[in-house]
Enzyme design. Structure first.
Site, PDB file in Angstrom:
ATOM      1  N   GLU A   1       0.871  -1.181   0.000  1.00  0.00           N
ATOM      2  CA  GLU A   1       0.000   0.000   0.000  1.00  0.00           C
ATOM      3  C   GLU A   1       0.905   1.227   0.000  1.00  0.00           C
ATOM      4  O   GLU A   1       1.831   1.305   0.823  1.00  0.00           O
ATOM      5  CB  GLU A   1      -0.906   0.017   1.225  1.00  0.00           C
ATOM      6  CG  GLU A   1      -1.859   1.207   1.219  1.00  0.00           C
ATOM      7  CD  GLU A   1      -2.751   1.283   2.439  1.00  0.00           C
ATOM      8  OE1 GLU A   1      -3.555   2.229   2.525  1.00  0.00           O
ATOM      9  OE2 GLU A   1      -2.646   0.403   3.321  1.00  0.00           O
TER      10      GLU A   1
ATOM     11  N   ARG B   1       5.282 -13.166   9.101  1.00  0.00           N
ATOM     12  CA  ARG B   1       5.966 -11.920   8.747  1.00  0.00           C
ATOM     13  C   ARG B   1       7.270 -11.821   9.536  1.00  0.00           C
ATOM     14  O   ARG B   1       7.485 -12.544  10.517  1.00  0.00           O
ATOM     15  CB  ARG B   1       5.071 -10.725   9.029  1.00  0.00           C
ATOM     16  CG  ARG B   1       4.816 -10.475  10.501  1.00  0.00           C
ATOM     17  CD  ARG B   1       3.716  -9.449  10.727  1.00  0.00           C
ATOM     18  NE  ARG B   1       3.954  -8.235   9.989  1.00  0.00           N
ATOM     19  CZ  ARG B   1       3.057  -7.260   9.846  1.00  0.00           C
ATOM     20  NH1 ARG B   1       1.855  -7.403  10.366  1.00  0.00           N
ATOM     21  NH2 ARG B   1       3.341  -6.165   9.182  1.00  0.00           N
TER      22      ARG B   1
ATOM     23  N   LYS C   1       4.135   0.600  10.681  1.00  0.00           N
ATOM     24  CA  LYS C   1       4.193   1.872   9.953  1.00  0.00           C
ATOM     25  C   LYS C   1       3.785   3.036  10.854  1.00  0.00           C
ATOM     26  O   LYS C   1       4.345   4.128  10.776  1.00  0.00           O
ATOM     27  CB  LYS C   1       3.276   1.818   8.724  1.00  0.00           C
ATOM     28  CG  LYS C   1       3.836   1.031   7.562  1.00  0.00           C
ATOM     29  CD  LYS C   1       2.913   1.149   6.358  1.00  0.00           C
ATOM     30  CE  LYS C   1       3.464   0.384   5.168  1.00  0.00           C
ATOM     31  NZ  LYS C   1       2.561   0.470   3.997  1.00  0.00           N
TER      32      LYS C   1
END
Length: 560
Positions: free
Chosen positions: A38, A262, A272
């Site tokens: 994204e 992950r 983020k």
């Protein structure tokens, strides 16, 4: 592409096993993956792992990988991030087959939503976001159906078209899938497909005021692109039934979603939101601060694409979340730079040395090896003169046992040079040693004595008359504890910021580094691996310490 010519490396894990099975069974006749960031921030080391999985599996099986931006939230996404991500993917050494955007498919996604409405599988809901959360229920209690769940197909089509036309305020209505409000999987309790957002999109401008949710756009975008294997991080495992429900109800090409753990890295945060907080509150100097885990920060720190790829290959893929020791990442860089970086001498905390019996006007050139691991790197010549700089740590006036470096009356070897002996010291008014008075043995040039006497230490040095002034930025972990997210009550991850994560020192380097370009790596002998920083000027080079010489991971793994 037929199954027969596809070849893959011997590497094996549960994802590669699944891909082989799918090809062997005929479920798919080719392999296509995608890397779908994204564009709402900069890529970090966690994205590097995802890239390695997506791109490398496609390559190993003779397939292709798309770079697709999941740009469905205009309030957080910017062209700046699109450009940065493209640059970072290229820098890491990956090349996509197609550059795609979810926004390329907005019209198709809208038609998919209309199809679901016509099948009675979607409806326009007037509940507010807070009410939707309340109606959804909990893990132990079923949800409640929306009062608008049983609107007619005709009414839903009309309302959805008017949502697109901009007739309703932001947040007033959503389009939801009609699935099962009693499902044990909360993602299946009539999830939102579209919401009204009055914001300009970085690519489509103001053409749309309704935007698809990620869960709705993701699988359909995969299908449109012919992606065979949608490789996702583990948190999307609970979303897989919804991913498959959409594809099944729309009766379109169905990729296979496979989840893997992950990356979690010690002494690091990869959220983020938290990285943005570090930047906005000034705890770091920006997204490319060498203490940041962003690819831009790692690049400025001195990490190379090949070292990062090697690290990703070493950690592989797993089904269970775990924390990888950051020492393993450092090992990959150190292992590469040991083979490629030229050795030079630099002194970061200078102590002046005067060799009293060396001719005052004399300068000689000593031969030094550029890289003992690479004979083709050749040799260089290092100037030697009467006045030198050595590291302050290489001298002690009153040394403890097992300190073998320079001390009054003691002899040491100068790297590539001579034996020198400390005959006396000069102190300032505060009693600090500021200069050493030494003598040298002319017969020991090259580092050995004809009479066979031995010394216990070799130290590096720089000729004062030829030294280049440099700034060295010595970086350490940004956090003081291995898991900064494991916070005590009343504290935040910021409570564990390392106040000593950056030390800036002014030193000297041998003249061979003059004019070095930004990004050039060196091993400063006995000090670590350094890289030229973009803040450098022709008058003063700035070096970042990329990694030290000691390899904690190799020692722990029994390799060192």
């Amino acid at each position: 592409m037929s199954v027969e010519p596809i070849t893959a490396k011997a590497t094996s894990d549960f994802i590669r096993t699944a891909v082989r099975e799918d090809l062997a069974s005929g479920r798919f006749t080719y392999v296509r993956t995608r890397f779908p960031p994204e564009p709402n921030g900069y890529l970090h080391i966690g994205h590097a792992k995802a890239m390695a999985v997506d791109f490398e599996i496609a390559r190993e099986f003779g397939g292709t990988c798309n770079l697709r931006f999941d740009d469905t939230n205009p309030t957080k996404e910017e062209q700046e991030y699109v450009d940065a991500i493209i640059e970072d993917v290229r820098w890491l050494g990956y090349q996509w087959d197609r550059l795609c955007f979810a926004s390329d498919y907005f019209e198709q996604l809208y038609e998919y939503a209309v199809k679901l409405i016509k099948k009675g599988k979607a409806y326009v809901c007037d509940l507010s976001p807070d009410e939707i959360r309340e109606y959804r229920g909990t893990l132990t209690q079923p949800g409640r159906e929306s009062p608008w769940r049983n609107r007619s197909v005709e009414e839903n089509l009309d309302l959805f078209a008017r949502m697109r036309a901009g007739e309703f305020p932001e947040g007033s209505r959503t389009l939801r899938a009609k699935i099962d409000m009693a499902s044990g999987n909360l993602n299946m309790r009539d999830p939102v497909l579209y919401r009204i957002i009055r914001a300009s999109h970085h690519r489509t401008g103001n053409r749309w005021c309704i935007y698809p949710m990620y869960d709705f756009a993701h699988g359909q975008s995969d299908s449109i692109e012919g992606v065979t294997h949608s490789l996702c991080s583990l948190e999307y495992e609970d979303h897989r039934p919804l991913y498959e429900w959409f594809l099944r109800e729309l009766e379109i090409f169905a990729p296979r979603q496979i989840e893997f753990a992950r990356l979690n890295l010690s002494y690091t945060v990869l959220s983020k939101r938290k990285l943005l907080q570090l930047v906005k509150e000034g705890h770091v100097r920006g997204w490319d601060d060498p203490r940041m885990p962003t690819l831009r920060g790692l690049r400025r720190r001195g990490y190379t694409p090949s070292a990062i790829r090697d690290f990703c290959a070493r950690i592989g893929v797993a089904k269970a979340n775990s924390v990888v020791d950051i020492a393993m990442l450092e090992h990959s860089l150190r292992n590469e730079l040991n083979k490629t970086a030229h050795r030079v001498m630099a002194v970061l905390r200078p102590l002046r040395v005067v060799i009293e019996n060396y001719p005052a006007e004399q300068t000689e050139m000593l031969t030094a090896i550029n890289n003992p691991e690479d004979p083709s790197a050749g040799e260089r010549h290092v100037p030697f003169s009467r006045v030198l700089y050595i590291e302050q740590d290489d001298f002690m006036e009153n040394p403890p046992p097992k300190f073998y470096r320079l001390a009054p009356g003691r002899e040491v070897r100068l790297r590539y040079g001579y034996f020198i002996k400390c005959e006396g010291v000069v102190k300032d008014a505060a009693g600090n040693v500021v200069e050493l008075r030494c003598t040298y043995d002319p017969a020991t040039r090259g580092g050995s004595a004809p009479d066979g006497r031995k010394v216990k230490a070799t130290i590096h040095w720089v000729s004062a008359a030829h030294a280049l002034p440099i700034e060295a930025r010595l970086y350490d972990h940004l956090f003081t504890r291995p898991d900064p997210d494991d916070v005590e009550e009343g504290e935040s991850f910021l409570s564990y910021l390392n106040p000593k994560s950056l030390e800036v020192v002014q030193g000297f380097a041998e003249p061979s580094v003059a004019g070095s370009p930004v990004g050039k790596h060196y091993q400063f002998e006995r000090l670590g691996y350094f890289v030229v920083d973009p803040d450098s000027t022709p008058e003063r080079l700035v070096f970042n310490r990329a990694v030290g010489l000691k390899d904690a991971w190799a020692k722990a793994a029994g390799q060192g």
